[in-house]
Scaffold this active site. Sequence first.
Site, mmCIF file in Angstrom:
data_model
loop_
_atom_site.group_PDB
_atom_site.id
_atom_site.type_symbol
_atom_site.label_atom_id
_atom_site.label_comp_id
_atom_site.label_asym_id
_atom_site.label_seq_id
_atom_site.Cartn_x
_atom_site.Cartn_y
_atom_site.Cartn_z
ATOM 1 N N GLY A 46 0.785 -1.238 0.000
ATOM 2 C CA GLY A 46 0.000 0.000 0.000
ATOM 3 C C GLY A 46 0.813 1.281 0.000
ATOM 4 O O GLY A 46 0.359 2.322 -0.462
ATOM 5 N N GLU A 102 4.199 4.546 5.363
ATOM 6 C CA GLU A 102 3.031 3.652 5.408
ATOM 7 C C GLU A 102 1.839 4.370 4.771
ATOM 8 O O GLU A 102 1.736 5.596 4.810
ATOM 9 C CB GLU A 102 2.792 3.303 6.891
ATOM 10 C CG GLU A 102 1.578 2.529 7.264
ATOM 11 C CD GLU A 102 1.491 1.103 6.742
ATOM 12 O OE1 GLU A 102 1.710 0.892 5.537
ATOM 13 O OE2 GLU A 102 1.133 0.216 7.533
ATOM 14 N N ASP A 103 0.934 3.585 4.173
ATOM 15 C CA ASP A 103 -0.243 4.188 3.548
ATOM 16 C C ASP A 103 -1.222 4.741 4.589
ATOM 17 O O ASP A 103 -1.667 5.873 4.512
ATOM 18 C CB ASP A 103 -0.947 3.189 2.606
ATOM 19 C CG ASP A 103 -1.267 1.841 3.271
ATOM 20 O OD1 ASP A 103 -0.929 1.649 4.466
ATOM 21 O OD2 ASP A 103 -1.852 0.979 2.605
ATOM 22 N N ASP A 106 -4.388 2.611 11.032
ATOM 23 C CA ASP A 106 -5.791 2.347 11.371
ATOM 24 C C ASP A 106 -5.840 1.961 12.860
ATOM 25 O O ASP A 106 -5.883 2.833 13.724
ATOM 26 C CB ASP A 106 -6.263 1.234 10.433
ATOM 27 C CG ASP A 106 -7.740 0.953 10.487
ATOM 28 O OD1 ASP A 106 -8.500 1.846 10.853
ATOM 29 O OD2 ASP A 106 -8.148 -0.177 10.154
ATOM 30 N N LYS A 134 -6.470 7.139 10.728
ATOM 31 C CA LYS A 134 -7.861 7.010 11.182
ATOM 32 C C LYS A 134 -7.825 6.949 12.703
ATOM 33 O O LYS A 134 -7.852 5.856 13.288
ATOM 34 C CB LYS A 134 -8.453 5.691 10.665
ATOM 35 C CG LYS A 134 -9.085 5.759 9.304
ATOM 36 C CD LYS A 134 -9.933 4.504 9.111
ATOM 37 C CE LYS A 134 -9.707 3.894 7.773
ATOM 38 N NZ LYS A 134 -10.360 2.579 7.618
ATOM 39 N N VAL A 156 -11.456 3.142 2.888
ATOM 40 C CA VAL A 156 -11.041 3.908 1.711
ATOM 41 C C VAL A 156 -10.183 3.070 0.761
ATOM 42 O O VAL A 156 -9.634 2.033 1.153
ATOM 43 C CB VAL A 156 -10.280 5.199 2.123
ATOM 44 C CG1 VAL A 156 -11.217 6.178 2.813
ATOM 45 C CG2 VAL A 156 -9.072 4.889 3.018
ATOM 46 N N ASP A 162 -5.870 -0.771 -1.332
ATOM 47 C CA ASP A 162 -6.531 -1.714 -2.234
ATOM 48 C C ASP A 162 -7.926 -2.094 -1.790
ATOM 49 O O ASP A 162 -8.333 -1.877 -0.644
ATOM 50 C CB ASP A 162 -5.700 -2.995 -2.323
ATOM 51 C CG ASP A 162 -5.810 -3.839 -1.042
ATOM 52 O OD1 ASP A 162 -5.618 -3.269 0.048
ATOM 53 O OD2 ASP A 162 -6.114 -5.036 -1.148
ATOM 54 N N ARG A 168 -5.282 0.018 -6.485
ATOM 55 C CA ARG A 168 -4.207 0.772 -5.835
ATOM 56 C C ARG A 168 -3.696 1.902 -6.720
ATOM 57 O O ARG A 168 -3.042 2.823 -6.257
ATOM 58 C CB ARG A 168 -3.011 -0.149 -5.533
ATOM 59 C CG ARG A 168 -3.291 -1.255 -4.535
ATOM 60 C CD ARG A 168 -1.974 -1.952 -4.212
ATOM 61 N NE ARG A 168 -2.135 -3.225 -3.543
ATOM 62 C CZ ARG A 168 -2.248 -3.387 -2.230
ATOM 63 N NH1 ARG A 168 -2.241 -2.346 -1.434
ATOM 64 N NH2 ARG A 168 -2.371 -4.582 -1.691
HETATM 65 P P1 5GP Z 1 -3.592 -1.323 11.234
HETATM 66 O O1 5GP Z 1 -2.681 -2.411 11.711
HETATM 67 O O2 5GP Z 1 -3.134 0.066 11.545
HETATM 68 O O3 5GP Z 1 -5.003 -1.569 11.708
HETATM 69 O O4 5GP Z 1 -3.720 -1.520 9.678
HETATM 70 C C1 5GP Z 1 -2.891 -0.961 8.759
HETATM 71 C C2 5GP Z 1 -3.132 -1.599 7.403
HETATM 72 O O5 5GP Z 1 -4.494 -1.954 7.206
HETATM 73 C C3 5GP Z 1 -2.831 -0.604 6.324
HETATM 74 O O6 5GP Z 1 -1.478 -0.670 5.939
HETATM 75 C C4 5GP Z 1 -3.768 -1.020 5.210
HETATM 76 O O7 5GP Z 1 -3.158 -2.002 4.416
HETATM 77 C C5 5GP Z 1 -4.956 -1.633 5.926
HETATM 78 N N1 5GP Z 1 -6.091 -0.679 6.021
HETATM 79 C C6 5GP Z 1 -6.507 -0.024 7.121
HETATM 80 N N2 5GP Z 1 -7.548 0.776 6.842
HETATM 81 C C7 5GP Z 1 -7.792 0.618 5.519
HETATM 82 C C8 5GP Z 1 -8.754 1.207 4.624
HETATM 83 O O8 5GP Z 1 -9.603 2.037 4.951
HETATM 84 N N3 5GP Z 1 -8.662 0.791 3.326
HETATM 85 C C9 5GP Z 1 -7.755 -0.124 2.895
HETATM 86 N N4 5GP Z 1 -7.787 -0.439 1.607
HETATM 87 N N5 5GP Z 1 -6.849 -0.688 3.714
HETATM 88 C C10 5GP Z 1 -6.865 -0.307 5.014
#
Ligand code: 5GP
Length: 185
Positions: A46, A102-103, A106, A134, A156, A162, A168
């Site tokens: 991402g 990082e993209d 979350d 987020k 999103v 993705d 992407r």
């Molecule tokens: P975390 O471990 O912070 O919950 O997750 C991070 C990863 O979850 C990101 O690198 C991404 O790949 C995925 N992710 C989290 N939120 C979204 C979203 O709204 N859309 C997409 N496509 N991927 C997300």
Amino acid sequence: MQPYQEFLAEILIDEKSLQARVKELGQQISADYQNQDLLLICILRGGVPFLVDLSRHISIPHMMDFMAVSSYGVGKRESSGSARVSLDLQMDIRDKNVILVEDIVDSGLTIASVLQLLETRQPKTLKVCALLDKPERRESEVPIHYLGFSIPNKFVFGYGLDLDEYHRNLPFVGVVDLDKYKPSE
Ligand code: 5GP
């Protein structure tokens, strides 16, 4: 594969705003690391479009390396809790100034476990640059030193993010209408 126009609820961040913010981040990083060595670590997949655009706006010499961690599998939209490294770095990060690119942050669990791992390799400095945040979803507090945009709790896609590995490539960040999105079998 379903065309994105069928399930795009709204464009949350358009191409112009994304590019303008990425340019600012690149300029800020260039200023902060003036006369210092810098290594950007991109988390696949991402972070790729963001890394490429960001790197073009960093005017100081820098290196890049890549790692892949799995927390969300294809078809899953929840973090599994802890990240498993599926592709490790090629470079030794010891005594280097590292920025993790990082993209999206979350729950924060992915970044938290990657940071924990990288710290054990004793970089000189270790910072995080995330395009999106987020905050409402945070489970693990992680520092974000360079942030593109803070967004609401919506799923999103686009600009690296993705939908079951597709879309992407889109130049904007859009919100998915999950009632209209049909995952492929
Ligand atoms: P975390 O471990 O912070 O919950 O997750 C991070 C990863 O979850 C990101 O690198 C991404 O790949 C995925 N992710 C989290 N939120 C979204 C979203 O709204 N859309 C997409 N496509 N991927 C997300």
